[in-house]
Design an enzyme around this catalytic site. Structure first.
Site, PDB file in Angstrom:
ATOM      1  N   ASP A   1      83.589  28.279 144.848  1.00 40.30           N
ATOM      2  CA  ASP A   1      81.752  28.708 145.353  1.00 40.30           C
ATOM      3  C   ASP A   1      80.843  27.521 145.418  1.00 40.30           C
ATOM      4  O   ASP A   1      79.768  27.726 145.679  1.00 40.30           O
ATOM      5  CB  ASP A   1      81.406  29.871 144.087  1.00 40.30           C
TER       6      ASP A   1
ATOM      7  N   HIS B   1      85.933  35.409 139.814  1.00 40.77           N
ATOM      8  CA  HIS B   1      85.369  34.536 139.871  1.00 40.77           C
ATOM      9  C   HIS B   1      84.181  34.542 139.151  1.00 40.77           C
ATOM     10  O   HIS B   1      82.622  35.620 139.379  1.00 40.77           O
ATOM     11  CB  HIS B   1      84.265  34.002 141.217  1.00 40.77           C
TER      12      HIS B   1
ATOM     13  N   HIS C   1      78.699  25.115 138.214  1.00 36.05           N
ATOM     14  CA  HIS C   1      78.128  24.859 139.326  1.00 36.05           C
ATOM     15  C   HIS C   1      76.615  26.203 139.646  1.00 36.05           C
ATOM     16  O   HIS C   1      75.711  26.132 140.468  1.00 36.05           O
ATOM     17  CB  HIS C   1      78.796  25.726 140.699  1.00 36.05           C
TER      18      HIS C   1
ATOM     19  N   ASP D   1      80.747  33.251 137.098  1.00 32.27           N
ATOM     20  CA  ASP D   1      80.525  31.859 136.649  1.00 32.27           C
ATOM     21  C   ASP D   1      79.986  32.031 135.427  1.00 32.27           C
ATOM     22  O   ASP D   1      79.361  32.929 134.170  1.00 32.27           O
ATOM     23  CB  ASP D   1      78.711  32.362 137.373  1.00 32.27           C
TER      24      ASP D   1
END
Ligand SMILES: [Zn+2]
Length: 1031
Positions: free
Chosen positions: A198, A74, A448, A76
């Site tokens: 997420d 994941h 996000h 970001d």
């Protein structure tokens, strides 16, 4: 359930408690329909046959519990480090993370063992990495993708936030990522599932968009802890989400799966450099031998997890934030796990573990042929504990949130002018113009941790830097395009600081020109406000006629502002001329505004539609009257603040960037009264309210305006007393609202909210304020049988109605503690973020007709006109051709119910056009909610040499857009003719239901690629209409 014998796959059915609304009940009388995208699968779904895109999926054991291991990372797109720091692996002391190494390492590891699989998600990173690879590596990667060993999930530029994002920007960012995948990998790269593991809560509109983009399923990790425990118990971790109240099922139906462990690996099974779990030790002679223990543990874990899911398949996410930088560690242990666990089958184990992907897991569920319960609300707010509501980020970093929304506006203007002016926009007298940098920056901002306001300060600064860097090339593009379309090479200048009344040209020049570009599909009347020196001006419209103008004092300053109302045609511009009038002194009547308190007990402003009355003693707004409809409502508006919790004996949880937790449930008033001053001129009426040194407001009415404008200025919020503060604007009325209020979902459809209530489970409310906060992207309203009070916002904010008749919006927050969710910094902005100015537009209507006002006004705010200045006297673009002072890209305006969502250049020969119906079913007064048919036809008179290649594509009877020539320079620029003729209704998809996006024409040339972002993905049917226009 499951009684229906139709050979359908994943489908919606009744049976979900509380999730079955009237629509679902009526549906139950008919054969349940599968989600649209699954229809596509069914065409080819037969035992043993893999559907397109699923043919590479691994073989499973139909009579065992199959555990699908999903190896993933994941990544970001900015959080504790900037996008570039993450990509290159810089500042590893802050957080060890380097995406370029992750991708290098994963590709090498996939090549070691053919059964290994990996999914990748964030195309902002992947595309950057891709462009740095050799041809040989690219070929290897193409092969892995073709074989399904590397699979893309989601495929957006970023994994966007769902609370603070506008649907238009979500579509743009998905388009950018998916287009890269299509161009690079063709159909092999097409993501089948949406993967939002997420984001901190999930919006219904997001699911609707994903369904319309053609995704087959949606996976996420975070949902309310109470909700999750109920779902596990009821085996409702997987459902069909019916994500639109307006679209006819199954258009917005999407199979939705809640992952068992957010997105992390199970306890003890994390084999990354970032983890400390023990690797497999198979040698029984070793004192570290643990293979049997781990296998037993895994078998027990898998069986327990399988109980919460309905099929004999279960999924495990093997990876987490920035993992797989040394992919060998993970894969080596997963290889052993698979080998050792499956070896137990010889001893009677019924567990089969395999490398898989979310798409392949979904494929097995589809084959299970079950009927699933239906969910119709959303997953907000998200709480991970009784005092841990993730509702603070709805409002965190309000300056960045506004900058993002303003940039959306500017990007659409930039895209449109690039489409309207053609290549002349990209290369012209002002240099190289380009919309791509702003398009990419806007996509990054949807991440996000970006627009959500949950990144570290230096990362937030970098997001703002990326936006600013994107504005530059767009300004060049606008100059080139405006020169081309107007025929005049003006010395264009852009005043980015108009919100604080700064614009050097208008403040110094004796005369100048104001070009106002209108990105809407309809004519707009707009009050232009420009800072000027103290003089009288003549303002002339495009015909040379003098129009009324005024000079007033800008709020809380000594700056004079020139006001005039401009009228601008659809998708076009008007050029106004401003000239200082010599020898006359300035207006006296505005120079010394009086406090009306001294001479009158009536403090009010009004125009022909509205009157707002203020208490002469307190200076607060106390009453709003809609004169047109004869509606009167006492409304008291004031600013309050919540004292941010730093933790207490109930919980150590503090309010922070993510979490909202007031220390006391009652907010404190900023001031019981405001110092006021009144400005009244023919062009504006204002009450300036000063509440404190850091909180003021201008309440404003322009002629012809059907809403009351409240322009608030808040900050720097004082925290020297040691108390973090969360500032709200609250409207209190006598409306009997029975606990109900309404908020938009990503700026589109509206959801009903009920205080202390969740539609799908019995809520134990533990935070009466924070637990009732919802995202407000564009509007919130309350109503009773007679009246509706709507508040439109200019950015995303958190909002609620905590008492009947009351509405509140959180406008700013400044906090002294971190909330323990990883960001590791208190939300204590310094610099430009401390001082925030914004607007709330308030409308008072009858409930039945309210949508007409708020829909059209919100559209006007989102796509506000762009004001461009020039000193005047620019050289002609083409010698001998008279410059034009007015232009429209449309021959006829769009009807009010049709929103021009996108007009952009797609490639050298194609434009992208997206239209949508902007009213929900039963929402608009008159016929605004009715279906609309549009006939899209480019003006025949301007059709050039390629007429013979006129394409008839898409739907029967739907006239193709004619090619439009750019062979010879057209002084007028091309005109896109959107002809509205009613009723036609003779072409498929030409009569979209309200709330649907119009099916104008589906261009099939691109295959699926742009379609997930642009419509028409699975089977070419999407409500996000995409139209190819041959240039
Ligand atoms: Zn994340």
């Amino acid at each position: 359930m499951g009684a229906d014998a139709r050979p359908v796959g994943v489908r919606a059915g009744g049976g979900g408690r509380g999730a079955v609304g009237p629509r679902t009940s009526s549906r139950a009388l008919q054969p349940p329909l599968p989600p649209l995208s699954f229809l596509f699968l069914l065409l080819v779904a037969a035992p043993g046959v893999r559907a397109a895109g699923y043919e590479t999926c691994p073989v499973v054991h139909p009579d065992m519990l199959n555990v699908h291991l999903v190896a993933h990372t994941h990544d970001d797109v900015g959080w504790l480090k900037t996008v570039d720091q993450y990509f290159y692996g810089i500042q590893n002391d802050v957080q060890h993370a380097g995406v370029q190494y992750i991708l290098d390492s994963v590709i090498s590891s996939l090549l070691v063992e053919p059964t290994r699989r990996f999914i990748y998600v964030e195309i902002a990173f992947f595309s950057r990495w891709w462009h740095q690879q050799t041809n040989a590596t690219q070929e290897v990667v193409r092969d892995l993708v073709r074989q399904g060993r590397l699979e893309f999930a989601n495929g957006g530029w970023v994994m966007n936030d769902e609370a603070a994002t506008h649907y238009g920007a979500i579509i743009d960012q998905m388009t950018l990522g998916l287009r890269f995948l299509e161009n690079t990998f063709g159909k092999d790269g097409r993501p089948r599932v949406a993967w939002h593991i997420d984001p901190f809560g999930h919006s219904r509109e997001q699911a609707s968009l994903f369904a319309q983009m053609g995704f087959d399923g949606f996976f996420f990790g975070r949902l309310d802890y109470q909700d999750k425990s109920v779902r596990k118990e009821k085996q409702q971790m997987e459902q069909v989400w019916r994500a639109s109240a307006s679209l006819e099922p199954p258009v917005a139906d999407l199979f939705t799966s809640v992952l068992p462990n957010n997105y992390n690996p199970p306890d003890k099974l994390c084999w990354d450099t970032l983890c400390a779990d023990k690797p497999f030790v198979e040698d029984p002679r070793s004192p570290e031998y643990n293979a049997k223990e781990l296998v037993d543990y895994f078998l027990q874990l898998a069986t327990a997890q399988g109980r919460y899911y309905r099929t004999n398949h279960t999924i495990m996410t093997m990876g987490s934030d920035f993992q797989y930088e040394n992919a060998n560690m993970w894969f080596k242990n997963l290889d052993r796990l698979i080998q050792l666990v499956n070896a137990q089958q010889a001893n009677g184990s019924r567990v089969n573990v395999l490398y898989s992907t979310p798409a392949c897991y979904l494929w097995e569920l589809n084959k299970a042929n079950l009927t699933w319960s239906v969910k119709q609300d959303d997953f907000f707010p998200y709480a991970d504990g009784p005092h841990k509501f993730w509702t603070g980020y709805f409002s965190s970093r309000p300056a960045l949130k506004r900058y993002e929304r303003l940039s959306y506006n500017f990007l659409q203007v930039c895209n449109q002018l690039e489409a309207l002016a053609g290549p002349a926009a990209n290369v012209g007298p002002y240099g190289s113009g380009d919309s791509a940098p702003l398009n990419e920056a806007m996509a990054v901002l949807q991440h996000h941790d970006a627009v959500s306001g949950t990144s570290r300060q230096h990362v937030a600064n970098d997001y703002a830097r990326q936006l600013a860097a994107g504005w530059g090339p767009c300004e060049v593009l606008l100059s080139n395009a405006l020169a081309r379309l107007s025929g005049s090479k003006g010395d264009f200048t852009y005043c980015r600081d108009l919100n604080i009344s700064v614009c050097p040209l208008s403040q110094t020049a004796k005369s100048f020109q104001v070009t106002i570009y209108n990105p809407l599909g309809r004519k707009v009347d707009w009050m232009v406000r420009l800072p000027v020196s103290e003089h009288i001006f003549d303002v002339r419209d495009p015909n040379g006629t003098i129009v009324p103008s005024d000079v007033v004092i800008a709020p809380s300053s000594d700056i004079s502002e020139l006001l005039f109302s401009a009228s601008v045609p659809a998708l076009g511009f008007s050029v106004y001329s401003v000239t200082q009038v010599p020898g006359r002194s300035s207006h006296a009547h505005n120079r010394h505004p009086r406090s009306q308190k001294s001479w009158s007990r009536v403090l009010a402003i009004q125009n022909e539609y509205l009157r707002a009355r203020f208490d002469p003693d307190t200076g607060l707004l106390v009453e709003l009257e809609n004169l047109d409809q004869n509606l009167l409502l006492p409304v008291r508006q004031a600013f309050y603040w919540y004292n941010a919790s730093v933790g207490n004996n109930l919980s150590t949880q503090a309010s922070g960037a993510y979490i909202f937790r007031p220390d006391r449930q009652e907010p404190l008033i900023v001031s019981h009264w405001a110092q006021t001053r009144v400005v009244k001129t023919p062009l504006v009426q204002e009450v300036h309210q000063n509440f404190s040194a850091w909180c003021s407001q201008v309440v404003r009415l322009y002629p012809g305006q059907r809403h009351l404008e409240l322009e608030w200025t808040v900050g720097p919020i004082p925290v020297g007393d040691g108390w973090g503060k969360e500032i709200i604007s609250r409207f209190d009325t006598v409306l009997e609202t029975k606990g109900l209020f309404y908020t938009d979902s990503n700026g589109r459809e509206i959801l009903e909210r009920r205080r202390d209530y969740r539609p799908t489970w019995k809520l134990n409310q533990t935070e009466p304020v924070a637990g009732n906060y919802y995202p407000v992207n564009s509007r919130i309203y309350i109503r009773d049988g007679k009246l509706q009070l709507t508040v439109l916002t200019d950015r995303s904010q958190g909002g609620s109605s905590l008492k009947d008749g009351s509405v509140e919006l959180m406008v700013h927050r400044r906090l002294l503690k971190d909330d323990g969710r990883g960001v590791g910094e208190p939300l204590l902005e310094e610099g430009s973020g401390v001082w925030v100015r914004g607007r709330h537009l308030v409308l008072l209507d009858k409930p039945q007709t309210a949508a007409t006002g708020h829909r059209l006004q919100a559209e006007k705010e989102l796509l506000a006109p762009q004001v461009v200045l020039a000193p005047g006297g620019g050289a002609p673009y083409h010698p001998g051709v008279t410059p034009r002072k007015q232009f429209s890209g449309l021959r006829r305006e769009l009807p009010p119910s049709v929103h021009l969502l996108t007009l952009a250049r797609w490639d050298r020969t194609t434009l992208l056009l997206r239209l949508e119906h902007q009213f929900a079913v039963g929402e608009g007064s008159g016929n605004l909610s009715s279906p609309v048919t549009l006939d899209l036809r480019v003006r025949r008179a301007e059709v050039g040499r390629r007429q013979g290649r006129d394409r008839e594509r898409g739907e029967r009877g739907n006239p193709a857009l004619s090619p439009l020539s750019r062979a010879q320079p057209l002084p007028t620029g091309p005109v896109l003719h959107l002809h509205h003729h009613v009723p036609a209704g003779d072409h498929a998809g030409g009569q979209p239901a309200p709330g649907q996006r119009l099916q104008a024409q589906v261009d099939t040339r691109h295959g699926w690629g742009p379609a997930p972002g642009a419509g028409g993905c699975a089977g070419g049917v999407g409500m996000l209409a995409r139209t190819g226009i041959e240039l």
